[in-house]
Design a protein around this motif. Structure first.
Motif, PDB file in Angstrom:
ATOM      1  N   ARG A 169      -0.831 -54.503  43.668  1.00 18.05           N
ATOM      2  CA  ARG A 169      -1.276 -53.148  43.331  1.00 18.05           C
ATOM      3  C   ARG A 169      -0.804 -52.748  41.933  1.00 18.05           C
ATOM      4  N   GLN A 170       0.458 -52.987  41.630  1.00 13.86           N
ATOM      5  CA  GLN A 170       0.996 -52.611  40.315  1.00 13.86           C
ATOM      6  C   GLN A 170       0.288 -53.353  39.189  1.00 13.86           C
ATOM      7  N   ARG A 171       0.011 -54.626  39.401  1.00 14.87           N
ATOM      8  CA  ARG A 171      -0.649 -55.408  38.353  1.00 14.87           C
ATOM      9  C   ARG A 171      -2.090 -54.959  38.137  1.00 14.87           C
ATOM     10  N   ILE A 172      -2.821 -54.675  39.222  1.00 12.03           N
ATOM     11  CA  ILE A 172      -4.214 -54.264  39.076  1.00 12.03           C
ATOM     12  C   ILE A 172      -4.302 -52.863  38.470  1.00 12.03           C
ATOM     13  N   VAL A 173      -3.507 -51.930  38.977  1.00 14.27           N
ATOM     14  CA  VAL A 173      -3.524 -50.563  38.455  1.00 14.27           C
ATOM     15  C   VAL A 173      -3.043 -50.537  37.007  1.00 14.27           C
ATOM     16  N   GLY A 174      -2.043 -51.338  36.697  1.00 14.01           N
ATOM     17  CA  GLY A 174      -1.516 -51.411  35.337  1.00 14.01           C
ATOM     18  C   GLY A 174      -2.328 -52.287  34.409  1.00 14.01           C
TER      19      GLY A 174
END
Length: 92
Positions: free
Chosen positions: A65-70
C-alpha cells in the motif's frame, strides 16, 4: 461494497483464476478493482475484476500500500514475497 483498499489481499471466486490469491493494486470505480499476484497477473498488466467476483481477506499489506500510494517502483517479485510472508500464497 466499497470497503476494499489498496494492498488488500483478495481471493477470486469466479472466472479462470478462481481460488487464486491476489492483492489489490488499484481501484477503478465502485464496482471494479485492479488486482495482481506477481505471477499469473503481473503489476505491469493487472487484472480488472468486478468486486462481486472477489472475496476479501482481513489482511492488508501495508508495504505494498505504501509503495503504490507513494508511487514508488514495485516489482512482481516483491508482490510474490509479500503474499508468501503474509501466509496466503502457496508455492506452486
Amino acid at each position: 461494497m466499497g470497503d476494499f483498499s489498496i494492498g488488500q489481499v483478495v481471493r477470486s471466486i469466479k472466472g479462470r483464476d478462481q481460488d487464486k490469491v491476489f492483492v489489490v493494486v488499484g481501484i477503478v470505480d465502485d464496482q471494479h478493482l485492479l488486482i495482481a499476484d506477481g505471477d499469473l497477473r503481473r503489476i505491469e498488466s493487472p487484472k480488472k475484476k468486478k468486486i462481486k467476483h472477489l472475496a476479501k481477506f482481513n489482511i492488508i499489506s501495508h508495504e505494498i500500500r505504501q509503495r503504490i500510494v507513494g508511487q514508488v517502483k514495485i516489482n512482481n517479485a516483491f508482490i510474490r514475497r509479500e503474499l508468501e510472508r503474509l501466509g496466503v500464497r502457496s508455492r506452486d
